[in-house]
Design a protein around this motif. Structure first.
Motif, PDB file in Angstrom:
ATOM      1  N   GLN A 198      -9.546   0.511  -4.592  1.00 15.42           N
ATOM      2  CA  GLN A 198      -9.852   0.694  -6.009  1.00 15.42           C
ATOM      3  C   GLN A 198      -9.991   2.177  -6.351  1.00 15.42           C
ATOM      4  O   GLN A 198      -9.556   2.624  -7.418  1.00 15.42           O
ATOM      5  CB  GLN A 198     -11.150  -0.048  -6.354  1.00 15.42           C
ATOM      6  CG  GLN A 198     -11.028  -1.557  -6.328  1.00 15.42           C
ATOM      7  CD  GLN A 198     -10.155  -2.097  -7.446  1.00 15.42           C
ATOM      8  OE1 GLN A 198      -9.870  -1.412  -8.432  1.00 15.42           O
ATOM      9  NE2 GLN A 198      -9.706  -3.335  -7.297  1.00 15.42           N
ATOM     10  N   ASN A 199     -10.570   2.962  -5.452  1.00 17.71           N
ATOM     11  CA  ASN A 199     -10.721   4.398  -5.719  1.00 17.71           C
ATOM     12  C   ASN A 199      -9.363   5.099  -5.774  1.00 17.71           C
ATOM     13  O   ASN A 199      -9.142   6.002  -6.592  1.00 17.71           O
ATOM     14  CB  ASN A 199     -11.579   5.036  -4.633  1.00 17.71           C
ATOM     15  CG  ASN A 199     -13.031   4.588  -4.705  1.00 17.71           C
ATOM     16  OD1 ASN A 199     -13.465   4.027  -5.709  1.00 17.71           O
ATOM     17  ND2 ASN A 199     -13.779   4.831  -3.640  1.00 17.71           N
ATOM     18  N   VAL A 200      -8.436   4.693  -4.895  1.00 15.10           N
ATOM     19  CA  VAL A 200      -7.094   5.282  -4.915  1.00 15.10           C
ATOM     20  C   VAL A 200      -6.380   4.942  -6.220  1.00 15.10           C
ATOM     21  O   VAL A 200      -5.758   5.807  -6.865  1.00 15.10           O
ATOM     22  CB  VAL A 200      -6.278   4.800  -3.701  1.00 15.10           C
ATOM     23  CG1 VAL A 200      -4.812   5.221  -3.832  1.00 15.10           C
ATOM     24  CG2 VAL A 200      -6.863   5.348  -2.408  1.00 15.10           C
ATOM     25  N   ALA A 201      -6.458   3.661  -6.636  1.00 16.63           N
ATOM     26  CA  ALA A 201      -5.817   3.263  -7.894  1.00 16.63           C
ATOM     27  C   ALA A 201      -6.419   4.009  -9.081  1.00 16.63           C
ATOM     28  O   ALA A 201      -5.696   4.448  -9.986  1.00 16.63           O
ATOM     29  CB  ALA A 201      -5.948   1.753  -8.080  1.00 16.63           C
ATOM     30  N   SER A 202      -7.736   4.197  -9.086  1.00 20.67           N
ATOM     31  CA  SER A 202      -8.393   4.907 -10.191  1.00 20.67           C
ATOM     32  C   SER A 202      -7.973   6.369 -10.224  1.00 20.67           C
ATOM     33  O   SER A 202      -7.766   6.939 -11.312  1.00 20.67           O
ATOM     34  CB  SER A 202      -9.913   4.789 -10.045  1.00 20.67           C
ATOM     35  OG  SER A 202     -10.323   3.438 -10.097  1.00 20.67           O
ATOM     36  N   ALA A 203      -7.831   6.998  -9.050  1.00 23.08           N
ATOM     37  CA  ALA A 203      -7.417   8.401  -9.014  1.00 23.08           C
ATOM     38  C   ALA A 203      -6.001   8.571  -9.544  1.00 23.08           C
ATOM     39  O   ALA A 203      -5.699   9.534 -10.264  1.00 23.08           O
ATOM     40  CB  ALA A 203      -7.526   8.932  -7.583  1.00 23.08           C
ATOM     41  N   ILE A 204      -5.109   7.647  -9.209  1.00 23.77           N
ATOM     42  CA  ILE A 204      -3.727   7.731  -9.698  1.00 23.77           C
ATOM     43  C   ILE A 204      -3.677   7.514 -11.204  1.00 23.77           C
ATOM     44  O   ILE A 204      -2.967   8.224 -11.933  1.00 23.77           O
ATOM     45  CB  ILE A 204      -2.844   6.707  -8.957  1.00 23.77           C
ATOM     46  CG1 ILE A 204      -2.792   7.042  -7.457  1.00 23.77           C
ATOM     47  CG2 ILE A 204      -1.445   6.688  -9.543  1.00 23.77           C
ATOM     48  CD1 ILE A 204      -2.052   6.006  -6.635  1.00 23.77           C
ATOM     49  N   ASN A 205      -4.446   6.531 -11.700  1.00 26.33           N
ATOM     50  CA  ASN A 205      -4.455   6.268 -13.144  1.00 26.33           C
ATOM     51  C   ASN A 205      -5.055   7.428 -13.917  1.00 26.33           C
ATOM     52  O   ASN A 205      -4.613   7.745 -15.034  1.00 26.33           O
ATOM     53  CB  ASN A 205      -5.247   4.985 -13.423  1.00 26.33           C
ATOM     54  CG  ASN A 205      -4.509   3.746 -12.947  1.00 26.33           C
ATOM     55  OD1 ASN A 205      -3.281   3.722 -12.914  1.00 26.33           O
ATOM     56  ND2 ASN A 205      -5.252   2.714 -12.583  1.00 26.33           N
ATOM     57  N   ARG A 214      -2.357  -0.198  -9.537  1.00 19.98           N
ATOM     58  CA  ARG A 214      -3.318  -1.298  -9.448  1.00 19.98           C
ATOM     59  C   ARG A 214      -3.457  -1.705  -7.983  1.00 19.98           C
ATOM     60  O   ARG A 214      -2.487  -1.678  -7.225  1.00 19.98           O
ATOM     61  CB  ARG A 214      -2.875  -2.495 -10.292  1.00 19.98           C
ATOM     62  CG  ARG A 214      -1.568  -3.108  -9.866  1.00 19.98           C
ATOM     63  CD  ARG A 214      -1.143  -4.237 -10.786  1.00 19.98           C
ATOM     64  NE  ARG A 214       0.112  -4.853 -10.348  1.00 19.98           N
ATOM     65  CZ  ARG A 214       0.164  -5.866  -9.474  1.00 19.98           C
ATOM     66  NH1 ARG A 214      -0.955  -6.378  -8.996  1.00 19.98           N
ATOM     67  NH2 ARG A 214       1.327  -6.378  -9.124  1.00 19.98           N
ATOM     68  N   ALA A 215      -4.683  -2.054  -7.624  1.00 23.16           N
ATOM     69  CA  ALA A 215      -4.949  -2.484  -6.254  1.00 23.16           C
ATOM     70  C   ALA A 215      -4.542  -3.944  -6.107  1.00 23.16           C
ATOM     71  O   ALA A 215      -5.102  -4.825  -6.764  1.00 23.16           O
ATOM     72  CB  ALA A 215      -6.420  -2.286  -5.926  1.00 23.16           C
ATOM     73  N   VAL A 216      -3.567  -4.201  -5.251  1.00 27.95           N
ATOM     74  CA  VAL A 216      -3.091  -5.574  -5.029  1.00 27.95           C
ATOM     75  C   VAL A 216      -4.065  -6.329  -4.140  1.00 27.95           C
ATOM     76  O   VAL A 216      -4.376  -7.500  -4.378  1.00 27.95           O
ATOM     77  CB  VAL A 216      -1.681  -5.559  -4.415  1.00 27.95           C
ATOM     78  CG1 VAL A 216      -1.184  -6.973  -4.149  1.00 27.95           C
ATOM     79  CG2 VAL A 216      -0.716  -4.805  -5.318  1.00 27.95           C
ATOM     80  N   ASP A 217      -4.542  -5.688  -3.085  1.00 29.21           N
ATOM     81  CA  ASP A 217      -5.527  -6.276  -2.181  1.00 29.21           C
ATOM     82  C   ASP A 217      -6.284  -5.131  -1.514  1.00 29.21           C
ATOM     83  O   ASP A 217      -6.296  -4.013  -2.037  1.00 29.21           O
ATOM     84  CB  ASP A 217      -4.858  -7.195  -1.140  1.00 29.21           C
ATOM     85  CG  ASP A 217      -3.661  -6.539  -0.453  1.00 29.21           C
ATOM     86  OD1 ASP A 217      -3.704  -5.315  -0.215  1.00 29.21           O
ATOM     87  OD2 ASP A 217      -2.679  -7.254  -0.165  1.00 29.21           O
ATOM     88  N   GLY A 218      -6.898  -5.398  -0.387  1.00 23.25           N
ATOM     89  CA  GLY A 218      -7.671  -4.378   0.281  1.00 23.25           C
ATOM     90  C   GLY A 218      -6.856  -3.324   0.986  1.00 23.25           C
ATOM     91  O   GLY A 218      -7.417  -2.358   1.504  1.00 23.25           O
ATOM     92  N   VAL A 219      -5.534  -3.475   1.034  1.00 23.34           N
ATOM     93  CA  VAL A 219      -4.664  -2.527   1.718  1.00 23.34           C
ATOM     94  C   VAL A 219      -3.662  -1.879   0.780  1.00 23.34           C
ATOM     95  O   VAL A 219      -3.439  -0.672   0.832  1.00 23.34           O
ATOM     96  CB  VAL A 219      -3.920  -3.214   2.885  1.00 23.34           C
ATOM     97  CG1 VAL A 219      -2.874  -2.293   3.493  1.00 23.34           C
ATOM     98  CG2 VAL A 219      -4.911  -3.646   3.961  1.00 23.34           C
ATOM     99  N   SER A 220      -3.039  -2.661  -0.090  1.00 23.88           N
ATOM    100  CA  SER A 220      -1.894  -2.202  -0.878  1.00 23.88           C
ATOM    101  C   SER A 220      -2.287  -1.809  -2.292  1.00 23.88           C
ATOM    102  O   SER A 220      -3.086  -2.490  -2.946  1.00 23.88           O
ATOM    103  CB  SER A 220      -0.818  -3.298  -0.931  1.00 23.88           C
ATOM    104  OG  SER A 220      -0.393  -3.618   0.379  1.00 23.88           O
TER     105      SER A 220
END
Length: 364
Positions: A198-205, A214-220
């Motif tokens: 979730q932190n990676v997706a938020s940083a990209i957004n 968007r975070a698909v699961d705990g890895v992707s």
């Protein structure tokens, strides 16, 4: 000027979040990976350290000779001490193009004693799909050596039956990663963690606009990207260098039972618990004593057994873990009683069974 420098230094220190990691250090984009290549070949020019007369070695030598129009008689059995059959392995990097060079590893398949001084004959290297992706050939660099004596003695240094050929293979076919045409880019974390995803997706957004990732699961993490290799390469470069705060690792205690190594990460917590640990030592000493009768008596000299049994118990006080101690408190408490690595393992296992150790205990 001094005030300006202090302000600039303060700005550098607070520019990134605490304990921030680059996204490129947390994982990799899907499809951007290496591919394993394998091959089968013949090494020639060995100084009598090659294979014995093995059937598959003879077949390999006949195959090499047939490439040049030389047909060996059906019953011919060429001497093979100067040659050896080998397996060739290499890794094909992502985006490798035809003409680029690869380092290869060559390992003896039969009973060859050493590959030192040998030359690999041109051999194809195959991928998992059975297609040829590279051609290998060159002189081996072998780090080991071996020597045999006439009386059967032997000295071997390192592994002389395996060697490497720097830039010994040439790429003949590129692997399509599909990153330029896929509907979306997928970034996979090296360690599954929903918070980090979730932190990676938020940083990209935050950098490229809401809804891009968007975070698909705990890895992707799925990233929407416009088509085109140049546009996506620029986007991927920017994403890889974004800073993101990783989630704290789960509490774990790693115990290597063979070496006595114990590793405790900073997330480990212990509930209130009282612990005592002591040792009981039993020592038995056996001695013999000579019994010598007095002069002019009728007695005989004899041996008498003399045993000494001692029981020692170390007195160690009970220590109390306060509510929610951290790693430093656990280490200090255990060190205070002088526990060895084996004792520490026993204490940790007992705390786990008692439900006081809030961590996963892993025994290697």
């Amino acid at each position: 000027m001094l005030r300006f420098l202090l302000a600039a230094l303060f700005g550098i220190l607070i520019a990134g979040p605490a304990n921030a990691d680059r996204i490129k250090d947390l994982g990799a984009f899907q499809g951007i990976r290496t591919n394993q290549l394998t091959g089968y070949g013949v090494v020639v020019g060995l100084p009598g350290t090659g294979d014995d007369n093995l059937e598959y070695t003879v077949q390999s030598m006949k195959g090499v000779a047939s490439r040049f129009g030389l047909q060996l008689p059906p019953g011919a059995n060429p001497g093979l001490k100067n040659s050896a059959v080998v397996m060739i392995t290499a890794e094909l990097p992502a985006f490798a193009k035809p003409g680029q060079k690869l380092d290869i590893t060559v390992s003896a398949l039969g009973k060859a004693k050493s590959l030192r001084g040998g030359t690999l004959i041109l051999s194809p290297m195959y991928g998992a799909d059975g297609a040829i992706y590279a051609m290998a050939q060159g002189n081996l660099a072998v780090g080991g050596l071996g020597a045999d004596g006439a009386d059967g003695s032997k000295v071997v240094v390192n592994v002389p039956s395996s060697g490497r050929i720097p830039e010994g293979a040439t790429v003949e076919r590129a692997v399509d990663t599909g990153f330029a045409s896929t509907p979306a880019l997928t970034f996979n974390l090296a360690r599954a963690d929903f918070t980090t995803a979730q932190n990676v997706a938020s940083a990209i957004n935050a950098r490229y606009g809401a809804g891009i990732a968007r975070a698909v699961d705990g890895v992707s993490i799925s990233v929407t990207a416009p088509p085109g290799s140049d546009v996506r390469a620029q986007l991927m470069s920017g994403i890889e260098n974004l800073d993101v705060t990783s989630a704290e690792a789960p509490a774990k205690v790693i115990v290597n039972a063979r070496t006595g190594t114990v590793v405790i990460n900073s997330a480990v917590r212990v509930s209130p618990a009282a612990v005592t640990h002591g040792k009981l030592t039993v020592r038995i000493e056996e001695n013999q004593r000579v019994s010598q009768p007095a002069p002019f008596s009728k007695g005989e000299t004899a041996l008498e057994q003399k045993s000494a049994v001692q029981v020692e118990e170390e007195k160690r006080p009970m220590f109390l873990f306060q509510p929610g101690p951290k790693l430093a408190d656990v280490v200090n408490a255990v060190n205070a009683i002088g526990a060895s690595p084996a004792d520490l393992v026993a204490i940790l296992e007992a705390l786990k069974q008692a439900g006081a150790l809030k961590a996963e205990l892993i025994v290697l």
